[in-house]
Design an enzyme around this catalytic site. Structure first.
Site, PDB file in Angstrom:
ATOM      1  N   ASP B   7       0.890  -1.176   0.000  1.00 13.66           N
ATOM      2  CA  ASP B   7       0.000   0.000   0.000  1.00 13.66           C
ATOM      3  C   ASP B   7       0.921   1.217   0.000  1.00 13.66           C
ATOM      4  O   ASP B   7       1.437   1.604   1.043  1.00 13.66           O
ATOM      5  CB  ASP B   7      -0.888  -0.024   1.246  1.00 13.66           C
ATOM      6  CG  ASP B   7      -1.872   1.143   1.256  1.00 13.66           C
ATOM      7  OD1 ASP B   7      -2.335   1.538   0.179  1.00 13.66           O
ATOM      8  OD2 ASP B   7      -2.156   1.650   2.359  1.00 13.66           O
ATOM      9  N   GLU B  68      -1.096  -1.177  -4.978  1.00 16.03           N
ATOM     10  CA  GLU B  68      -2.340  -0.448  -5.221  1.00 16.03           C
ATOM     11  C   GLU B  68      -2.174   0.464  -6.425  1.00 16.03           C
ATOM     12  O   GLU B  68      -1.182   1.178  -6.552  1.00 16.03           O
ATOM     13  CB  GLU B  68      -2.724   0.386  -3.995  1.00 16.03           C
ATOM     14  CG  GLU B  68      -4.092   1.025  -4.153  1.00 16.03           C
ATOM     15  CD  GLU B  68      -4.485   1.855  -2.941  1.00 16.03           C
ATOM     16  OE1 GLU B  68      -4.667   1.271  -1.866  1.00 16.03           O
ATOM     17  OE2 GLU B  68      -4.613   3.074  -3.093  1.00 16.03           O
ATOM     18  N   ASP B 141      -2.640   1.126   6.938  1.00 14.16           N
ATOM     19  CA  ASP B 141      -1.820   0.868   5.749  1.00 14.16           C
ATOM     20  C   ASP B 141      -1.324  -0.577   5.731  1.00 14.16           C
ATOM     21  O   ASP B 141      -1.195  -1.182   4.664  1.00 14.16           O
ATOM     22  CB  ASP B 141      -0.610   1.816   5.725  1.00 14.16           C
ATOM     23  CG  ASP B 141      -1.003   3.235   6.061  1.00 14.16           C
ATOM     24  OD1 ASP B 141      -1.119   4.038   5.130  1.00 14.16           O
ATOM     25  OD2 ASP B 141      -1.220   3.531   7.246  1.00 14.16           O
TER      26      ASP B 141
END
Lengths: 177, 177
Positions: B7, B68, B141
């Site tokens: 992330d 991501e 996260d």
């Protein structure tokens, strides 16, 4: 001062090396473009940009790398690739301990043409004149990279004075705490 | 399949390693956050992200890195840092020949919660349940990185079938030319 200017991009990443000091004629040492195939995987394109930048750092050993500051506001379709390519250029420089300077497109245009709203042709014409070249560097990304390097050489004295003033200010605040 | 989920972020880059195959219980091998100081130079922060990701790749030797997919539309203030950190993660993986997969935030949410509009708490709760953890991983996260890895393991069979179909289609077009 020897500066590598980088106009970041995934398809075409402009690179140009300029040597000189503010107030004296400048010398172009090299100019080119690092290209990566649009149909390759994104990770592989970033590896190709890294290899290209590394070669330019190896060949020219710049003291500073000047990279265009990327904004997320405009050119939404290409801004992610630009941000990613600029990250690779900054990473390559910082890994070698070479200072990275960021300049906005309007700072660069204003530095070489006198106006932040200059178009590509005007920037190309001034880069050609300032570096005493026979013709404008092609493509525009290559000319923009040279303009970034010129901008940095001319702005660096003012930036250094500001940084020194800020450091002095911080130090004096530290003493009074 | 062993997947490192990333992330991306400059201040906090979530990382999580999950092992398993679709349709079987999954195992978490590790989870954490790569942090870089907000007051450091941008280039140095990217070097710190690179070192952190390299350590996770060295320790866990994932077969795939799932990152991501960053969009430029929203979170304008942080999107550049996110794009730059994701570029470094993709670069580290591609340099080792590890395939990089991108998944959008809504694909990840839909994969682990059944809806693309799930909130952070819902994602954290499902990650905790799916990996049989004692408590939701903190910060968010870290949980998001695990969710990315889970999403990749579950989506990969369908993605592979699509890629094979596309490759067959391209090959058959090539033969008829």
């Amino acid at each position: 001062m020897r500066v590598l200017g980088v106009d970041p991009g995934l398809t075409r990443c402009g690179v140009g090396v300029v040597e000189g000091v503010a107030g004296r004629p400048l010398t172009m040492l090299g100019v080119g473009v690092v290209r990566t195939p649009a149909d390759a995987e994104l990770g592989d394109r970033l590896v190709a940009v890294e290899q290209g930048i590394e070669e330019w750092l190896d060949t020219y050993r710049p003291e500073v790398v000047a990279v265009e500051r990327v904004f997320s506001q405009h050119n939404v379709s290409t801004v992610m690739g630009t941000a990613q390519a600029s990250a690779v250029a900054m990473l390559c420089a910082a890994r070698r301990g070479i200072p990275v300077a960021l300049h906005t497109p309007s700072e660069v245009k204003a530095a070489v043409t006198g106006t932040g709203r200059a178009d590509k042709a005007q920037v190309g014409a001034m880069v050609t004149r300032l570096l005493r070249l026979a013709a404008p560097p092609k493509p525009a990304d290559a000319a923009d990279a040279l303009a970034l390097a010129i901008c940095h050489i001319w702005r660096a004295p003012a930036q250094n004075r500001l940084q020194q003033a800020a450091a002095l200010h911080a130090a004096s605040k530290g003493r009074t705490r």
